[in-house]
Design an enzyme around this catalytic site. Structure first.
Site, PDB file in Angstrom:
ATOM      1  N   LEU A  43       0.983  -1.041  -0.024  1.00 40.08           N
ATOM      2  CA  LEU A  43       0.102   0.057   0.039  1.00 40.08           C
ATOM      3  C   LEU A  43       0.886   1.242  -0.049  1.00 40.08           C
ATOM      4  O   LEU A  43       1.431   1.615   0.979  1.00 40.08           O
ATOM      5  CB  LEU A  43      -0.899   0.124   1.386  1.00 40.08           C
ATOM      6  CG  LEU A  43      -2.216  -1.154   1.217  1.00 40.08           C
ATOM      7  CD1 LEU A  43      -2.641  -1.083   2.455  1.00 40.08           C
ATOM      8  CD2 LEU A  43      -2.788  -0.951   0.230  1.00 40.08           C
TER       9      LEU A  43
ATOM     10  N   CYS B 171      -8.025   9.497   7.335  1.00 41.15           N
ATOM     11  CA  CYS B 171      -6.633   9.377   6.402  1.00 41.15           C
ATOM     12  C   CYS B 171      -6.397   7.956   6.251  1.00 41.15           C
ATOM     13  O   CYS B 171      -5.943   7.702   5.043  1.00 41.15           O
ATOM     14  CB  CYS B 171      -5.371  10.265   7.006  1.00 41.15           C
ATOM     15  SG  CYS B 171      -3.943  10.458   6.098  1.00 41.15           S
ATOM     16  N   CYS B 172      -6.150   7.086   7.181  1.00 34.83           N
ATOM     17  CA  CYS B 172      -5.921   5.597   7.034  1.00 34.83           C
ATOM     18  C   CYS B 172      -6.954   4.895   6.059  1.00 34.83           C
ATOM     19  O   CYS B 172      -6.786   4.029   5.155  1.00 34.83           O
ATOM     20  CB  CYS B 172      -5.987   4.925   8.303  1.00 34.83           C
ATOM     21  SG  CYS B 172      -4.510   5.216   9.010  1.00 34.83           S
TER      22      CYS B 172
ATOM     23  N   GLY C 133       0.993 -10.811   7.372  1.00 35.22           N
ATOM     24  CA  GLY C 133       1.865 -10.712   8.488  1.00 35.22           C
ATOM     25  C   GLY C 133       1.540 -10.666   9.875  1.00 35.22           C
ATOM     26  O   GLY C 133       2.545 -10.444  10.902  1.00 35.22           O
TER      27      GLY C 133
ATOM     28  N   CYS D  51       3.305   9.192  11.041  1.00 37.96           N
ATOM     29  CA  CYS D  51       2.484   8.664  12.098  1.00 37.96           C
ATOM     30  C   CYS D  51       3.215   7.560  12.909  1.00 37.96           C
ATOM     31  O   CYS D  51       2.836   6.622  13.460  1.00 37.96           O
ATOM     32  CB  CYS D  51       1.304   8.057  11.614  1.00 37.96           C
ATOM     33  SG  CYS D  51       0.041   9.430  10.921  1.00 37.96           S
TER      34      CYS D  51
ATOM     35  N   CYS E  46      -4.867   0.723  11.742  1.00 41.12           N
ATOM     36  CA  CYS E  46      -5.032   1.540  10.664  1.00 41.12           C
ATOM     37  C   CYS E  46      -6.281   1.195  10.214  1.00 41.12           C
ATOM     38  O   CYS E  46      -6.824   1.945   9.374  1.00 41.12           O
ATOM     39  CB  CYS E  46      -4.064   1.450   9.876  1.00 41.12           C
ATOM     40  SG  CYS E  46      -3.538  -0.382   9.182  1.00 41.12           S
TER      41      CYS E  46
END
Length: 254
Positions: free
Chosen positions: A88, A140-141, A162, A226, A249
């Protein structure tokens, strides 16, 4: 790439998730990846096929990596050469993270799918105001991670992450296999039961690529604005969104 995506129905995916959870209790990470590949590896895939560095592979699952290290990538590529790996690209990453992404695509037999948001950072600033991450980190996330990932995962029946139980209290009960209620597909966490020592031993034994920031004291790496170094002995994810009422997130809500 051309061709139609083949994705199993939600009832089929729920059944497979339940079966996997029962069959893989106590399984190794490699066994979980083999099960994933046997179950989803050859039933169609995003765009009808994914090009690996050394050939073509058709794959209906995808591996997600935040590029902190290549442990999961290394394991997955050994099971399925040419496996697609999602990154991402939020537009806010550290230079070291982008460099790790590029190195991983060069070194491992995988195809990195660089997933980007609808708007660049500059466009988002223009539309919603500067530094949305500081004013509304959840939004935002959502815009830069959750929505782009959701669009990409529509082309697959399973995703491999993961996620580890020791990462944070919010992840302490992460299952090995489950049905992801957020993205509506099977979710496989081959490293869920791994300790930090397990990760370090695998890195050393297999000469795995690691993001330079890890060596500099960043055990959990996200977007640069962040992410901070946590205090010694603190929760590894305590350096994320410091000073904000936020610990995740939104990618691993289920």
């Amino acid at each position: 790439m051309s061709g139609e995506t083949t994705r199993l129905t939600e009832p089929q995916l729920r059944e497979l998730a339940a079966r996997g959870a029962a069959e893989l209790d106590g399984a190794t990470a490699t066994d979980m990846l083999r099960w994933t590949d046997e179950t989803f590896g050859d039933i169609g895939g995003a765009g009808g096929g994914v090009s690996g560095h050394r050939g073509w592979t058709t794959c209906n699952y995808v591996v997600a990596s935040n590029m902190a290290d290549a442990v999961l990538v290394d394991l997955a590529a050994k099971v399925r050469p040419g496996v697609p790996v999602i990154f991402l690209d939020t537009g806010y990453h550290f230079v070291e993270t982008i460099g790790t992404r590029d190195a991983i695509e060069s070194v491992y037999d995988v195809r990195v799918l660089n997933v980007t948001p609808e708007h660049t950072v500059a466009e988002q600033d223009e539309l919603l105001g500067k530094d949305l991450f500081a004013r509304n980190p959840h939004e935002c996330c959502r815009l830069r991670k959750v929505v782009p990932l959701g669009k990409t995962l529509r082309g697959y029946s399973a995703w491999v992450t993961g996620l580890r139980r020791v990462d944070a209290p919010t992840r302490a009960n992460a299952p090995l296999v489950s049905f992801d209620e957020t993205f509506k597909l099977v979710k496989v966490n081959p490293l869920a039961a791994w300790t930090d020592q397990d990760v370090q031993e695998y890195i050393a034994d297999n000469d795995v690529l690691v993001n330079p920031l890890v060596r500099e004291g960043y055990p959990s790496i996200g977007c640069a604005p962040c992410t901070a170094k946590p205090a010694e002995g603190a929760d590894p994810r305590s350096g994320r969104w410091q000073g904000l009422a936020k610990t995740e997130c939104g990618l691993h809500a289920s």
